[in-house]
Design a protein around this motif. Structure first.
Motif, PDB file in Angstrom:
ATOM      1  N   VAL A   1       0.833  -1.202   0.000  1.00  0.00           N
ATOM      2  CA  VAL A   1       0.000   0.000   0.000  1.00  0.00           C
ATOM      3  C   VAL A   1       0.867   1.251   0.000  1.00  0.00           C
ATOM      4  O   VAL A   1       2.049   1.217   0.348  1.00  0.00           O
ATOM      5  N   ALA A   2       0.248   2.362  -0.375  1.00  0.00           N
ATOM      6  CA  ALA A   2       0.874   3.688  -0.301  1.00  0.00           C
ATOM      7  C   ALA A   2      -0.247   4.713  -0.283  1.00  0.00           C
ATOM      8  O   ALA A   2      -1.414   4.401  -0.565  1.00  0.00           O
ATOM      9  N   SER A   3       0.101   5.954   0.041  1.00  0.00           N
ATOM     10  CA  SER A   3      -0.911   7.001   0.055  1.00  0.00           C
ATOM     11  C   SER A   3      -1.133   7.532  -1.358  1.00  0.00           C
ATOM     12  O   SER A   3      -0.220   7.490  -2.208  1.00  0.00           O
TER      13      SER A   3
ATOM     14  N   ALA B   1       1.306   9.402   5.603  1.00  0.00           N
ATOM     15  CA  ALA B   1       2.039  10.659   5.440  1.00  0.00           C
ATOM     16  C   ALA B   1       2.824  10.707   4.139  1.00  0.00           C
ATOM     17  O   ALA B   1       3.430  11.742   3.822  1.00  0.00           O
ATOM     18  N   GLY B   2       2.833   9.609   3.405  1.00  0.00           N
ATOM     19  CA  GLY B   2       3.497   9.609   2.105  1.00  0.00           C
ATOM     20  C   GLY B   2       4.983   9.346   2.139  1.00  0.00           C
ATOM     21  O   GLY B   2       5.706   9.743   1.223  1.00  0.00           O
ATOM     22  N   LEU B   3       5.468   8.631   3.187  1.00  0.00           N
ATOM     23  CA  LEU B   3       6.901   8.362   3.255  1.00  0.00           C
ATOM     24  C   LEU B   3       7.353   7.284   2.273  1.00  0.00           C
ATOM     25  O   LEU B   3       8.536   7.186   1.969  1.00  0.00           O
ATOM     26  N   GLY B   4       6.422   6.471   1.815  1.00  0.00           N
ATOM     27  CA  GLY B   4       6.825   5.431   0.878  1.00  0.00           C
ATOM     28  C   GLY B   4       5.755   4.367   0.720  1.00  0.00           C
ATOM     29  O   GLY B   4       4.589   4.563   1.084  1.00  0.00           O
ATOM     30  N   ILE B   5       6.188   3.234   0.188  1.00  0.00           N
ATOM     31  CA  ILE B   5       5.341   2.064  -0.003  1.00  0.00           C
ATOM     32  C   ILE B   5       5.640   1.088   1.121  1.00  0.00           C
ATOM     33  O   ILE B   5       6.767   1.004   1.608  1.00  0.00           O
ATOM     34  N   GLY B   6       4.646   0.338   1.534  1.00  0.00           N
ATOM     35  CA  GLY B   6       4.872  -0.635   2.599  1.00  0.00           C
ATOM     36  C   GLY B   6       3.969  -1.834   2.469  1.00  0.00           C
ATOM     37  O   GLY B   6       2.959  -1.793   1.760  1.00  0.00           O
ATOM     38  N   ALA B   7       4.358  -2.910   3.139  1.00  0.00           N
ATOM     39  CA  ALA B   7       3.528  -4.114   3.214  1.00  0.00           C
ATOM     40  C   ALA B   7       2.805  -4.097   4.552  1.00  0.00           C
ATOM     41  O   ALA B   7       3.413  -3.844   5.587  1.00  0.00           O
ATOM     42  N   ALA B   8       1.516  -4.339   4.528  1.00  0.00           N
ATOM     43  CA  ALA B   8       0.724  -4.224   5.744  1.00  0.00           C
ATOM     44  C   ALA B   8      -0.259  -5.375   5.863  1.00  0.00           C
ATOM     45  O   ALA B   8      -0.698  -5.952   4.861  1.00  0.00           O
ATOM     46  N   GLN B   9      -0.591  -5.692   7.113  1.00  0.00           N
ATOM     47  CA  GLN B   9      -1.634  -6.689   7.361  1.00  0.00           C
ATOM     48  C   GLN B   9      -2.971  -6.084   6.944  1.00  0.00           C
ATOM     49  O   GLN B   9      -3.349  -5.019   7.409  1.00  0.00           O
ATOM     50  N   LEU B  10      -3.682  -6.786   6.059  1.00  0.00           N
ATOM     51  CA  LEU B  10      -4.911  -6.224   5.502  1.00  0.00           C
ATOM     52  C   LEU B  10      -5.931  -5.826   6.575  1.00  0.00           C
ATOM     53  O   LEU B  10      -6.561  -4.764   6.450  1.00  0.00           O
TER      54      LEU B  10
ATOM     55  N   LEU C   1      -5.188   5.217   1.944  1.00  0.00           N
ATOM     56  CA  LEU C   1      -4.185   4.342   1.346  1.00  0.00           C
ATOM     57  C   LEU C   1      -4.794   3.640   0.135  1.00  0.00           C
ATOM     58  O   LEU C   1      -6.023   3.461   0.062  1.00  0.00           O
ATOM     59  N   VAL C   2      -3.937   3.258  -0.810  1.00  0.00           N
ATOM     60  CA  VAL C   2      -4.387   2.507  -1.977  1.00  0.00           C
ATOM     61  C   VAL C   2      -3.485   1.295  -2.164  1.00  0.00           C
ATOM     62  O   VAL C   2      -2.325   1.285  -1.738  1.00  0.00           O
ATOM     63  N   ARG C   3      -4.031   0.263  -2.781  1.00  0.00           N
ATOM     64  CA  ARG C   3      -3.239  -0.933  -3.068  1.00  0.00           C
ATOM     65  C   ARG C   3      -2.215  -0.636  -4.167  1.00  0.00           C
ATOM     66  O   ARG C   3      -2.489   0.043  -5.153  1.00  0.00           O
ATOM     67  N   ILE C   4      -1.022  -1.176  -3.994  1.00  0.00           N
ATOM     68  CA  ILE C   4       0.053  -1.082  -4.972  1.00  0.00           C
ATOM     69  C   ILE C   4       0.357  -2.494  -5.476  1.00  0.00           C
ATOM     70  O   ILE C   4       0.359  -3.451  -4.690  1.00  0.00           O
ATOM     71  N   LEU C   5       0.610  -2.632  -6.762  1.00  0.00           N
ATOM     72  CA  LEU C   5       0.870  -3.958  -7.326  1.00  0.00           C
ATOM     73  C   LEU C   5      -0.155  -4.964  -6.800  1.00  0.00           C
ATOM     74  O   LEU C   5       0.180  -5.937  -6.099  1.00  0.00           O
ATOM     75  N   PRO C   6      -1.421  -4.776  -7.107  1.00  0.00           N
ATOM     76  CA  PRO C   6      -2.476  -5.612  -6.507  1.00  0.00           C
ATOM     77  C   PRO C   6      -2.363  -7.098  -6.824  1.00  0.00           C
ATOM     78  O   PRO C   6      -2.977  -7.921  -6.134  1.00  0.00           O
ATOM     79  N   ASP C   7      -1.613  -7.449  -7.874  1.00  0.00           N
ATOM     80  CA  ASP C   7      -1.442  -8.871  -8.194  1.00  0.00           C
ATOM     81  C   ASP C   7      -0.352  -9.526  -7.353  1.00  0.00           C
ATOM     82  O   ASP C   7      -0.108 -10.731  -7.490  1.00  0.00           O
ATOM     83  N   TYR C   8       0.310  -8.737  -6.492  1.00  0.00           N
ATOM     84  CA  TYR C   8       1.401  -9.262  -5.679  1.00  0.00           C
ATOM     85  C   TYR C   8       1.127  -8.981  -4.196  1.00  0.00           C
ATOM     86  O   TYR C   8       0.472  -8.003  -3.843  1.00  0.00           O
TER      87      TYR C   8
END
Length: 305
Positions: free
Chosen positions: A166-168, A232-241, A253-260
């Protein structure tokens, strides 16, 4: 001498290794604990501990007595449990250990509601991201994530959850969105400080597993701090859904690379093995199985185990 009380005191001193730790847990003074152990040793005619300035070490005779004492105390608990089955009230204490993020966001509410339903019970909720020692920390039920290693503990699987990237929206507007996992290294990465060392993350995609290089820019040991950093827009991260689904729903937040994503992670209720399962633990775990179905992004087990 109250032999049953002295036996309980001896067992906790043996498990904790010091008189002071046992005294704090049992609500006694250290001299009172010392007197109980001394009285028990006089009654048995043996030394139960090798004493040093730092720690008490159980003697060979003490180890034999510990094993038999534990059996007796379990039998007493089992007898009381059998009698309490004729009452609907739960009594005594229930000490629960859980990770901070999940515990604060969801479990605290469940424990409070369970306490309201059982007012004669004393509930203790300890939130800590370390792995608790159920015996030393006197924990009745621990909520743990991930694969369970072989041990003498009993683990009941409650469900599993996805971990997503996810990321902002502001971050994506400023820095763009990665198209493939190889693009992640071009972006700042926000991650948990206890993640495996190294600047690689293991992802699962349409073609199987892939190790993607990353560039960490912010690390923390608290899920809510990481979520704040992502918003806050510091980057991309992996998070528990389950911990970020409300933020995704709210557009923060929005999903990034939703296929991964990372491999799904199991969630277990863990308790010490024994000849019987205390009713308070059984009812609490059953309650969790029912209540946790409301958590977004959590896939609950469908059958009793």
């Amino acid at each position: 001498m109250d032999r049953l009380s002295a036996m309980k005191t001896f067992v906790r001193v043996a498990e904790l290794g010091t008189l002071s730790a046992a005294a704090r847990e049992l609500g006694l003074t250290q001299p009172a604990v010392s007197q109980q152990i001394a009285a028990l040793e006089r009654h048995l005619g043996i030394s139960l501990f090798h004493r040093s300035t730092r720690q008490l070490v159980v003697t060979e005779g003490g180890e034999t007595y510990y094993r038999r004492a534990l059996e007796i105390l379990h039998a007493v608990d089992e007898a009381e449990e059998g009698a309490s089955a004729y009452s609907t009230a739960l009594r005594g204490s229930l000490r629960i250990h859980a990770p901070v993020g999940f515990g604060q966001m969801y479990l605290a509410r469940f424990v409070i509601n369970f306490q309201q339903q059982h007012p004669d019970l004393r509930s203790e909720l300890v939130l800590d991201d370390r792995i608790a020692d159920l015996i030393t920390d006197n924990v009745d039920v621990a909520i743990r994530f991930g694969a369970m290693k072989s041990s003498d503990l009993i683990a009941r699987k409650l469900g599993s959850f996805d971990r997503v990237l996810v990321a902002s929206p502001d971050y994506i507007t400023t820095h763009g969105s990665p198209v493939t996992p190889d693009d992640l290294v071009k972006h700042g990465f926000v991650r948990f400080i206890w993640s495996p060392p190294g600047e690689m993350v293991p992802l699962i995609g349409p073609d199987g597993s892939v190790d993607a290089a990353i560039r960490s820019v912010f690390l923390a040991n608290n899920a809510f701090v990481l979520n704040d950093a992502l918003c806050a827009g510091l980057g991309i991260g992996a998070a528990q859904l389950p911990l970020v689904q409300p933020l995704i729903n709210g557009g923060k937040l929005v999903r990034i690379l939703p296929d991964y994503g990372y491999a799904p992670m199991d969630i277990h209720a863990v308790y010490a093995s024994g000849r019987f399962l205390p009713r308070k633990i059984k009812l609490f775990v059953e309650y969790l199985l029912a209540e946790m179905r409301s958590i977004p992004g959590l896939h609950m087990v469908n059958s009793r185990t």
